[in-house]
Design an enzyme around this catalytic site. Structure first.
Site, PDB file in Angstrom:
ATOM      1  N   ARG A 162       0.824  -1.219   0.000  1.00 49.38           N
ATOM      2  CA  ARG A 162       0.000   0.000   0.000  1.00 49.38           C
ATOM      3  C   ARG A 162       0.859   1.271   0.000  1.00 49.38           C
ATOM      4  NH1 ARG A 162      -3.196  -3.553  -0.621  1.00 49.38           N
ATOM      5  NH2 ARG A 162      -5.358  -3.587   0.119  1.00 49.38           N
ATOM      6  N   SER A 236     -10.432   0.064   3.479  1.00 45.88           N
ATOM      7  CA  SER A 236      -9.609  -0.135   4.685  1.00 45.88           C
ATOM      8  C   SER A 236      -9.111   1.211   5.190  1.00 45.88           C
ATOM      9  CB  SER A 236      -8.380  -0.984   4.367  1.00 45.88           C
ATOM     10  OG  SER A 236      -8.761  -2.234   3.883  1.00 45.88           O
ATOM     11  N   GLU A 333      -4.259   4.015   6.433  1.00 48.54           N
ATOM     12  CA  GLU A 333      -4.015   3.863   5.001  1.00 48.54           C
ATOM     13  C   GLU A 333      -4.567   5.072   4.252  1.00 48.54           C
ATOM     14  OE1 GLU A 333      -6.088   1.788   1.572  1.00 48.54           O
ATOM     15  OE2 GLU A 333      -5.388   0.114   2.785  1.00 48.54           O
TER      16      GLU A 333
HETATM   17  N1  EPU Z   1     -10.605 -10.259  10.193  1.00 47.18           N
HETATM   18  C1  EPU Z   1     -11.261 -10.267  11.407  1.00 47.18           C
HETATM   19  N2  EPU Z   1     -12.198  -9.308  11.655  1.00 47.18           N
HETATM   20  C2  EPU Z   1     -12.503  -8.342  10.739  1.00 47.18           C
HETATM   21  C3  EPU Z   1     -11.835  -8.326   9.503  1.00 47.18           C
HETATM   22  C4  EPU Z   1     -10.882  -9.291   9.247  1.00 47.18           C
HETATM   23  O1  EPU Z   1     -11.015 -11.103  12.252  1.00 47.18           O
HETATM   24  O2  EPU Z   1     -13.378  -7.519  11.029  1.00 47.18           O
HETATM   25  C5  EPU Z   1      -9.629 -11.335   9.901  1.00 47.18           C
HETATM   26  C6  EPU Z   1     -10.217 -12.330   8.910  1.00 47.18           C
HETATM   27  O3  EPU Z   1     -10.934 -13.309   9.521  1.00 47.18           O
HETATM   28  C7  EPU Z   1      -8.975 -12.885   8.256  1.00 47.18           C
HETATM   29  C8  EPU Z   1      -8.028 -11.690   8.253  1.00 47.18           C
HETATM   30  O4  EPU Z   1      -8.509 -10.791   9.259  1.00 47.18           O
HETATM   31  O5  EPU Z   1      -8.417 -13.889   9.034  1.00 47.18           O
HETATM   32  C9  EPU Z   1      -7.902 -11.014   6.902  1.00 47.18           C
HETATM   33  O6  EPU Z   1      -9.168 -10.496   6.526  1.00 47.18           O
HETATM   34  P1  EPU Z   1      -9.546 -10.167   4.999  1.00 47.18           P
HETATM   35  O7  EPU Z   1      -9.190 -11.285   4.126  1.00 47.18           O
HETATM   36  O8  EPU Z   1     -10.944  -9.652   4.982  1.00 47.18           O
HETATM   37  O9  EPU Z   1      -8.543  -9.018   4.583  1.00 47.18           O
HETATM   38  P2  EPU Z   1      -7.929  -7.768   5.340  1.00 47.18           P
HETATM   39  O10 EPU Z   1      -6.512  -8.074   5.651  1.00 47.18           O
HETATM   40  O11 EPU Z   1      -8.802  -7.340   6.465  1.00 47.18           O
HETATM   41  C10 EPU Z   1      -6.995  -6.734   3.124  1.00 47.18           C
HETATM   42  C11 EPU Z   1      -7.014  -5.411   2.409  1.00 47.18           C
HETATM   43  C12 EPU Z   1      -8.347  -5.173   1.710  1.00 47.18           C
HETATM   44  C13 EPU Z   1      -8.562  -6.302   0.724  1.00 47.18           C
HETATM   45  C14 EPU Z   1      -8.540  -7.637   1.512  1.00 47.18           C
HETATM   46  C15 EPU Z   1      -8.670  -8.837   0.619  1.00 47.18           C
HETATM   47  C16 EPU Z   1      -5.489  -3.986   3.640  1.00 47.18           C
HETATM   48  C17 EPU Z   1      -5.345  -2.824   4.562  1.00 47.18           C
HETATM   49  N3  EPU Z   1      -6.737  -4.331   3.337  1.00 47.18           N
HETATM   50  O12 EPU Z   1      -7.959  -6.660   4.175  1.00 47.18           O
HETATM   51  O13 EPU Z   1      -8.228  -3.970   0.972  1.00 47.18           O
HETATM   52  O14 EPU Z   1      -9.794  -6.149   0.039  1.00 47.18           O
HETATM   53  O15 EPU Z   1      -7.279  -7.762   2.214  1.00 47.18           O
HETATM   54  O16 EPU Z   1      -7.502  -9.041  -0.085  1.00 47.18           O
HETATM   55  O17 EPU Z   1      -4.482  -4.559   3.211  1.00 47.18           O
HETATM   56  C18 EPU Z   1      -8.672  -1.623   0.935  1.00 47.18           C
HETATM   57  O18 EPU Z   1      -7.449  -1.462   0.858  1.00 47.18           O
HETATM   58  O19 EPU Z   1      -9.475  -0.646   0.954  1.00 47.18           O
HETATM   59  C19 EPU Z   1      -9.185  -2.980   1.078  1.00 47.18           C
HETATM   60  C20 EPU Z   1     -10.480  -3.203   1.293  1.00 47.18           C
END
Ligand code: EPU
Length: 337
Positions: A162, A236, A333
């Site tokens: 990012r 995010s 972010e």
């Molecule tokens: N999780 C939780 N609670 C939550 C959200 C997530 O426990 O409320 C846990 C999930 O269970 C999982 C882990 O966190 O074990 C990862 O969650 P997820 O796959 O939803 O992805 P993320 O790391 O929360 C990142 C990106 C998103 C992108 C997703 C999917 C960043 C800051 N965010 O989120 O990007 O869509 O992966 O690849 O890296 C954005 O940048 O605006 C964005 C939405």
């Protein structure tokens, strides 16, 4: 080109914050940008793409320029690849759909990300195992300081998680005009990211096409992430923190199921959404107006009439709480204006 005074920016930021700009103009060419910047030499400047990664905490005392530089063209083609030059003002998702319809693969995992093509390299957008840098070839940017157009390739963009040179040394110093991508004409899918496979199974698809993967990503995003057209948000709000292995060892003693991803060099990425949910912020609503999204704790939301400062203060409280409870400091972010 019209120049508006005291213009509301509400419809130009996906958070839907009703801040105003002292001066506001929509530009469709580099010549217009140059004219505008020369005329308002001494004003503060805020260039805007899709407005999907900013939080306006105050009225902007200067010139806001909405960049509507459009156009999509094939600039080169071989048997296996296609090179596409796309105007910075094109909507990212429309570009993805154009690629999916033409069976060019590489961006389907990044379906439905809000924002413009020009903003995508700024923070090296990514989702579901794909990142912009993997399909990026080059971009052209205008540098107002010396009125020059420079070409940046993958290396000079200095992409990270990012992040890019445009969020670091060149922050506020470059306007991206167009981006060239290199996509594959051979179906080259990446479905290894857990929830994509699950979603394809739910859709009863065993031999997915590019379109199937795009549809699966759209379904996952729609089920978890609020649509900015309905609920104000900027995706995010925080980055996932990258911490030393030792911090995670301590974390796992207390929370054996804490998700974490080894990124090498003794560092581990911990999902900020999990940290925020674990300390109880997920789904919190304040004054019926703003809060933390109920399905994804990483996303802060404006239900109605929220001031940017209120969202910022909420993010401060979350950061403090996480620091106190886990010894991990979250970084935003979203760009704070
Ligand atoms: N999780 C939780 N609670 C939550 C959200 C997530 O426990 O409320 C846990 C999930 O269970 C999982 C882990 O966190 O074990 C990862 O969650 P997820 O796959 O939803 O992805 P993320 O790391 O929360 C990142 C990106 C998103 C992108 C997703 C999917 C960043 C800051 N965010 O989120 O990007 O869509 O992966 O690849 O890296 C954005 O940048 O605006 C964005 C939405």
């Amino acid at each position: 080109m019209d120049i508006l005074k005291s213009a509301s920016l509400k419809s130009y930021n996906t958070f839907g914050i009703d801040a105003s700009a002292k001066l506001f103009a929509i530009v469709t060419s580099l010549a217009e940008i140059q004219e505008l910047y020369a005329h308002f030499k001494n004003e503060n400047k805020l260039p805007l793409g899709g407005g999907s990664n900013i939080l306006l905490t105050q009225n902007f005392d200067g010139l806001v320029t909405k960049l509507n530089l459009n156009g999509k063209e094939i600039v080169k083609e071989t048997e296996d690849h296609v090179w596409l030059k796309v105007g910075a003002g094109e909507a990212w998702h429309d570009f993805v759909i154009w690629c999916v319809e033409n069976n060019w693969s590489g961006v389907e995992n990044m379906s439905l990300i809000p924002g413009s093509v020009g903003a995508a390299p700024m923070q090296n957008i990514g989702a579901y195992g794909a990142e912009l840098k993997d399909v990026f070839k080059s971009l052209e940017a205008w540098l107002p300081e010396d009125n020059s157009v420079e070409v940046f390739d993958n290396k000079t963009c200095d992409f990270g998680y990012r992040s890019s040179i445009f969020k670091k040394q060149l922050k506020g110093k470059a306007i991206i005009l167009n981006v060239t991508f290199k996509l594959s004409k051979k179906q080259n899918l990446n479905t290894s990211y857990g929830s994509i496979e699950e979603e394809l199974a739910l859709m009863k698809i065993s031999n997915p096409t590019i379109k199937n993967v795009s549809d699966a990503v759209i379904r996952i995003r729609q089920s978890k992430l609020p649509n900015p057209a309905e609920i104000g948000n900027a995706g995010s709000f925080f980055k996932n923190p990258v911490v030393p292995t030792e911090t995670v060892v301590q974390l796992l003693k207390k929370y054996p199921n804490a998700p974490n991803y080894n990124v090498g060099e003794g560092l581990v990425k911990v999902p900020a959404g999990w940290l925020i949910e674990t300390v109880g912020w997920k789904g919190k609503v304040f004054d019926d107006r703003f809060g933390v999204h109920k399905k994804q704790a990483l996303v802060l939301v404006n239900y109605q009439n929220t001031k940017g400062q209120e969202i910022f203060d909420l993010s401060e409280n979350i950061i403090e709480d996480i620091t106190e409870k886990f010894g991990i400091t979250l970084e935003r972010e979203v760009n704070i204006i």
